[in-house]
Design a protein around this motif. Structure first.
Motif, PDB file in Angstrom:
ATOM      1  N   ILE A  36       7.231   9.352   4.024  1.00 26.90           N
ATOM      2  CA  ILE A  36       5.844   9.793   4.222  1.00 26.90           C
ATOM      3  C   ILE A  36       5.790  11.317   4.254  1.00 26.90           C
ATOM      4  CG2 ILE A  36       3.925   9.890   5.882  1.00 26.90           C
ATOM      5  CD1 ILE A  36       4.799   7.030   6.804  1.00 26.90           C
TER       6      ILE A  36
ATOM      7  N   LYS B 198       0.818  -1.207   0.000  1.00 31.45           N
ATOM      8  CA  LYS B 198       0.000   0.000   0.000  1.00 31.45           C
ATOM      9  C   LYS B 198       0.854   1.261   0.000  1.00 31.45           C
ATOM     10  CE  LYS B 198      -2.692   0.631   3.525  1.00 31.45           C
ATOM     11  NZ  LYS B 198      -3.745   0.432   4.543  1.00 31.45           N
ATOM     12  N   PHE B 199       1.927   1.195   0.791  1.00 31.72           N
ATOM     13  CA  PHE B 199       2.790   2.355   0.914  1.00 31.72           C
ATOM     14  C   PHE B 199       4.220   1.901   0.754  1.00 31.72           C
ATOM     15  CE2 PHE B 199       5.775   4.892   3.193  1.00 31.72           C
ATOM     16  CZ  PHE B 199       5.465   6.158   2.731  1.00 31.72           C
TER      17      PHE B 199
ATOM     18  N   ALA C 186      -0.587   9.067   2.133  1.00 32.79           N
ATOM     19  CA  ALA C 186       0.219  10.076   2.823  1.00 32.79           C
ATOM     20  C   ALA C 186      -0.335  11.479   2.603  1.00 32.79           C
ATOM     21  CB  ALA C 186       1.675  10.003   2.350  1.00 32.79           C
TER      22      ALA C 186
ATOM     23  N   ARG D  18      10.980   5.208   6.308  1.00 35.20           N
ATOM     24  CA  ARG D  18       9.553   5.166   6.001  1.00 35.20           C
ATOM     25  C   ARG D  18       8.893   6.494   6.422  1.00 35.20           C
ATOM     26  NH1 ARG D  18       4.620   2.672   7.959  1.00 35.20           N
ATOM     27  NH2 ARG D  18       3.613   1.737   6.137  1.00 35.20           N
TER      28      ARG D  18
ATOM     29  N   ALA E  13       1.375  -5.156   7.548  1.00 37.09           N
ATOM     30  CA  ALA E  13       0.220  -5.493   6.724  1.00 37.09           C
ATOM     31  C   ALA E  13       0.223  -6.974   6.354  1.00 37.09           C
ATOM     32  CB  ALA E  13       0.221  -4.637   5.468  1.00 37.09           C
TER      33      ALA E  13
ATOM     34  N   ASN F  53      -5.881   5.460   5.596  1.00 36.27           N
ATOM     35  CA  ASN F  53      -5.826   4.409   4.571  1.00 36.27           C
ATOM     36  C   ASN F  53      -4.540   4.364   3.767  1.00 36.27           C
ATOM     37  OD1 ASN F  53      -8.221   2.924   4.732  1.00 36.27           O
ATOM     38  ND2 ASN F  53      -9.336   4.751   4.012  1.00 36.27           N
ATOM     39  N   GLY F  54      -3.443   4.760   4.397  1.00 41.51           N
ATOM     40  CA  GLY F  54      -2.165   4.658   3.714  1.00 41.51           C
ATOM     41  C   GLY F  54      -1.925   5.740   2.673  1.00 41.51           C
TER      42      GLY F  54
ATOM     43  N   TYR G 219       3.234   6.260  11.650  1.00 35.82           N
ATOM     44  CA  TYR G 219       2.811   4.977  11.081  1.00 35.82           C
ATOM     45  C   TYR G 219       1.320   4.746  11.354  1.00 35.82           C
ATOM     46  CZ  TYR G 219       7.753   3.481  10.590  1.00 35.82           C
ATOM     47  OH  TYR G 219       9.077   3.366  10.254  1.00 35.82           O
TER      48      TYR G 219
ATOM     49  N   SER H 219       8.332   3.350   0.711  1.00 36.78           N
ATOM     50  CA  SER H 219       9.324   4.428   0.781  1.00 36.78           C
ATOM     51  C   SER H 219      10.054   4.588  -0.534  1.00 36.78           C
ATOM     52  CB  SER H 219      10.381   4.104   1.836  1.00 36.78           C
ATOM     53  OG  SER H 219       9.801   3.870   3.067  1.00 36.78           O
TER      54      SER H 219
ATOM     55  N   LEU I  85       6.732  -0.848  16.072  1.00 33.85           N
ATOM     56  CA  LEU I  85       6.613  -0.226  14.747  1.00 33.85           C
ATOM     57  C   LEU I  85       5.456  -0.823  13.947  1.00 33.85           C
ATOM     58  CD1 LEU I  85      10.389   0.017  13.725  1.00 33.85           C
ATOM     59  CD2 LEU I  85       8.992   1.606  15.062  1.00 33.85           C
TER      60      LEU I  85
ATOM     61  N   LEU J   6      -0.855   7.203   9.479  1.00 26.25           N
ATOM     62  CA  LEU J   6      -0.995   6.836   8.067  1.00 26.25           C
ATOM     63  C   LEU J   6      -2.067   5.764   7.890  1.00 26.25           C
ATOM     64  CD1 LEU J   6       0.278   7.333   5.194  1.00 26.25           C
ATOM     65  CD2 LEU J   6       1.667   5.287   5.621  1.00 26.25           C
ATOM     66  N   GLU J   7      -2.123   4.827   8.854  1.00 26.07           N
ATOM     67  CA  GLU J   7      -3.171   3.790   8.770  1.00 26.07           C
ATOM     68  C   GLU J   7      -4.559   4.435   8.862  1.00 26.07           C
ATOM     69  OE1 GLU J   7      -2.666   0.507   8.037  1.00 26.07           O
ATOM     70  OE2 GLU J   7      -0.642   1.312   7.743  1.00 26.07           O
TER      71      GLU J   7
END
Lengths: 573, 573
Positions: free
Chosen positions: B294, A523-524, B243, B290, B180, B240-241, B233, A526, B206, B236-237
């Protein structure tokens, strides 16, 4: 990995071909092709153990017209221990070609150092230069100066020349060998091939059990890398493990035996002098070197000076006739953090420096062994002191281990010290396996030790700014960034493990071409954002943007670094 | 190992007891007893995961009379992700005690830094001093100066205070967390307990998958060590991911959620400024953090400055009310050797330095995160630059990895860099597991990562000459020298592995008391010869002999170092 294959770098003018491992790479995004990547290769062409390797160097040796075949020592079953004598043969006799021993004619000196000092460029030197991607004159001059060695016994023509010296790539050695409690000949040959497959530049056969002579024969006939030994181990077996019964004559005979077989370098503990022994009495761990304690025990029992020291010139004369290199053993190396850099260790180093010069007087190649257990901040002193005292003779160290508290992980404790000591000029690192202090390494341990030491050696090459050292890092990182998973595996020190670890989390085949990894998931990602940034700012646009941003940044700092909320100064997308 | 047990070091004056691991030792030869050895312990008293740990620090927190209970955020299933919303609950709800959130009363500052700066010595500081075996004034003054932090959210009273700063033992962090693609809550709790059992000083959660809130609740209620997170992190969830959909409000709400739960430190990528993003365009591996990517993605999409930077003061105000420490994230850290120490990395560090001072203005504790991938010779510059720019704020680094070519072994490539960077003052090391770059760590990987980093941290403590750091090395080496095999195992970082490796070669029970090892076998033993030397020259005799030998040695060198065959100058036996 089917993307790895054997290839060659050629010097057609001199008819030389150096084996390399070629890694075929996939295309980058946009179908931009990537050149195959070539990796220094220690595995040689490969051999059937019962046949052995072809004698690559034979024409070069013969061509110099300074050696002669002669009838060497008789086959003596005693060389293989009491069991062989009893049964009338070694447990598995060598059936391949048994070369007739060579030695120099008319007591000539046939060492690479001798040639180098006389301005002669040998095929061995050209091979090395091709392999190291450097000028052959650098090879010759470093060997002439004693700052590098090419360990190449004329009776080991199967070996591919390699060089040990601080001007060249840092090398690693893997120890193998049977013991009183384990191992078979086949197992040792297999360990040697395994070690060179993963990158061992030399292999030491430290056998102390049965069939020492025959095991070594199998190893040398199959080894594409120089073989080192510690002859006192075999000599001790010949006197039933009674150190006090050792004599110069038994030792000398063992050395000749090994010279005739083709051992390329030998550890000689000639620096353990009688007067140094008491310096170890108050140590936490006394003398931990096996060879060192054998000689210390002998000195004490006889109240005489170490016979390796008193007969050192004779050894030089012998080595000069076969081109065997000294590896001057550090029998008094510290076996614990508490004993590091102490009087005993440094007293012996003074003597090793003296012996280095004595060997050089015979044009015999020398490297000097180093510790051991040393806390991190004292590591550097070891190599700098050795380099100064020994006039730049290559340093060859075991680790050092930077702490004593991690048995089971001493490949790691020692790789930390090894990186530090190699960074400041150590030329070869003797690997340590996870079994150090605990037991004998099996196949997995040998591999772990070799890979761990490839890391230390390569990290030191990078730190030294060795020409081209960073190319493999860059190729792998580029593959990583572009999600070329298979290239990332193939370019790594251990492709099998890398692929297996990847597959543990994302086993499906498509995940090897997926543009994401298990950390972030699909989904994401880097890396994908970075790709976007590059697409947006890469090339000419990037240069402009960077210039602009750098200006802003300088302006910002000049203004006192206060909170600063810029208007978006970036090019519109 | 039944020779290891939980014990306590007491400060009876202040009613404090710090858990330590006590190792019972066998007698030395001659039945000389050895004192039990005490080891710094991170495992805490142990807990039943469904119950959690007792709130050790509650009386200390309450006793300061500066906090209040309040109705925190509502339980929001959305905090656990869409699956939880759909099913109406997290996959495994926390059923243990659910503490009512605390915050400071009247917007007071309740940080350890605040107390320290006002000359107040807290129970947390005393606990730390006892644990570190140092003066409590050192603890107070280092915290007051910002050179050390005690990460202790008032809502995580279960934790045992520990300190991160270069004047103290080097600490290590273990990352865990679901993703995920994998993991359950029970598995994460078990990983956390496993990591602290082997020596993790802090644990970062994490998680990026389902049940983020509830997983964290289970972790904090069971964790004897500080828990860190990267709140972006979870934020972001919540979007829905995507950014681009992140907002300061969503982020702020997530931070409050985590403050109320008891997170002790949070990674905040406030140094990724809009104008720095183009500096990464020409990198080999772009942005690999990561959190960094973002925020970079967000900045670019909105053409606005990073909201973590623009709202930094609000974050400080929040953190000050719970005593949450900043871990200033290095979102632009290099992801490859080629990108090390580049303009992007150092530009961000300048900003982290600015943010450090801003946080200190609120008495909020700060540490600064560091790279990444750095060739060995450039490692030192990283910590020295950070220490100078950030006025000694604790540095907390990931490795760094000193080469890119060993995926599958990056715990080792990074431990090499970690030892170097810690030697020069890095206060905490974030572990790297063998799965780095390839997949998610399992239990074995977590253990390997932790042990490897204990090695790096301890090697750095030794190199720094940290008081008492060498005692464990000496105790283990003494046990080794005396063939106290069981003590050697028990004193090692990983007794199980050490014993297992020993038993692979010499499995029989008597081999654990045998006075030889598998290297030399029973017939000949280096250590035994050393014992003989000690018996002969130990104590007063040794002093005399050493003096005599040293004289001889000096004489010898003075005479020009020529070959010298002394009469036996040793005392007769």
């Amino acid at each position: 990995m089917n993307s790895q294959s054997l290839s060659y770098v050629h010097d057609s003018e001199h008819g030389l071909a150096v084996p390399v491992t070629e890694v075929a790479l996939e295309n980058s995004p946009g179908n931009r092709p990537n050149e195959p990547f070539r990796v220094y290769r220690t595995a040689g062409p490969g051999s059937d153990p019962v046949v052995g390797l072809p004698p690559l160097r034979q024409p070069w040796i013969d061509g110099r017209d300074d050696v002669e075949q002669y009838q060497g020592r008789e086959r003596n079953l005693f060389d293989d221990g009491k069991s062989a004598v009893r049964r009338g043969r070694a447990s598995q006799e060598w059936k391949g070609v048994q070369p007739i021993p060579l030695r120099s004619r008319d007591r000539k000196i046939v060492t690479q150092m001798h040639y180098a000092r006389h301005g002669v460029i040998t095929e061995e030197m050209r091979f090395v230069a091709l392999r190291e991607n450097c000028d052959v004159e650098l090879v010759r001059s470093e060997v002439a100066a004693g700052r590098a060695i090419i360990p190449n016994n004329i009776n080991h023509p199967e070996s591919e020349p390699m060089i040990i010296g601080k001007a060249f790539l840092v090398k690693i050695n893997a120890n193998i060998g049977n013991s009183a409690v384990t191992s078979s000949i086949a197992e040792e040959v297999s360990k040697m091939q395994w070690a060179t497959q993963w990158g061992a530049d030399t292999v030491m056969d430290l056998s102390t059990g049965d069939d020492i002579h025959t095991t070594r024969e199998w190893l040398i006939r199959n080894s594409p890398v120089p073989i080192g030994t510690v002859p006192i181990y075999q000599a001790l077996e010949k006197v039933n493990g009674e150190a006090n019964d050792l004599t110069w004559e038994i030792f000398r005979d063992t050395v000749i035996e090994q010279c005739e077989q083709g051992v390329d370098y030998m550890t000689i503990h000639a620096g353990v002098l009688l007067r140094y022994v008491p310096l170890t009495a108050e140590r936490v761990t006394g003398i931990v070197s096996r060879g060192g304690s054998i000689m210390a025990g002998w000195c004490l029992a006889h109240h005489q000076e170490n016979f390796l020291y008193t007969h050192f010139d004779e050894l030089c004369e012998i080595f000069a006739r076969y081109d065997v290199a000294f590896s001057l053993g550090d029998g008094l190396r510290p076996g614990s953090i508490a004993d590091a850099n102490d009087a005993a260790q440094f007293a012996e180093l003074d003597t090793l420096a003296e012996l280095t010069k004595r060997a050089w007087a015979y044009d015999v190649q020398v490297m000097v062994e180093g510790p051991g257990h040393i806390p991190f901040h004292l590591v550097r002193e070891n190599v700098e002191r050795q380099q100064e005292l020994c006039h730049g003779a290559p340093f060859y160290t075991l680790g050092p281990l930077v702490t004593d508290i991690a048995p089971g992980y001493d490949h790691i404790t020692s790789a930390i010290g090894a990186t530090e000591i190699a960074r400041y000029g150590t030329a070869m690192l003797c690997y340590v396996t996870p079994k150090e202090h605990l037991g004998l390494p099996n196949r997995d341990d040998v591999k772990t030790g070799v890979i761990t030491y490839k890391i230390a050696a390569h990290a030191a090459d990078l730190a030294k700014g060795h020409p081209g050292a960073g190319e493999r890092d860059d190729a792998l990182s580029k593959a990583r960034f572009e999600f070329r998973w298979r290239d990332q595996f193939a370019l790594s020190l251990d492709p099998e493990t890398a692929e297996q670890f990847h597959d543990e989390t994302l086993p499906a085949e498509p995940a090897k071409t997926a543009h994401f990894c298990s950390m972030c998931g699909p989904k994401f990602c880097s890396m994908r954002i970075s790709q976007d940034i590059r697409d947006q700012f890469g090339g000419a646009a990037a240069q402009e943007a960077i210039a602009g941003m750098a200006g802003k940044s300088a302006e910002f700092r000049a203004s006192g670094g206060k909170v600063y909320l810029p208007e978006p100064a970036l090019p519109q997308t």
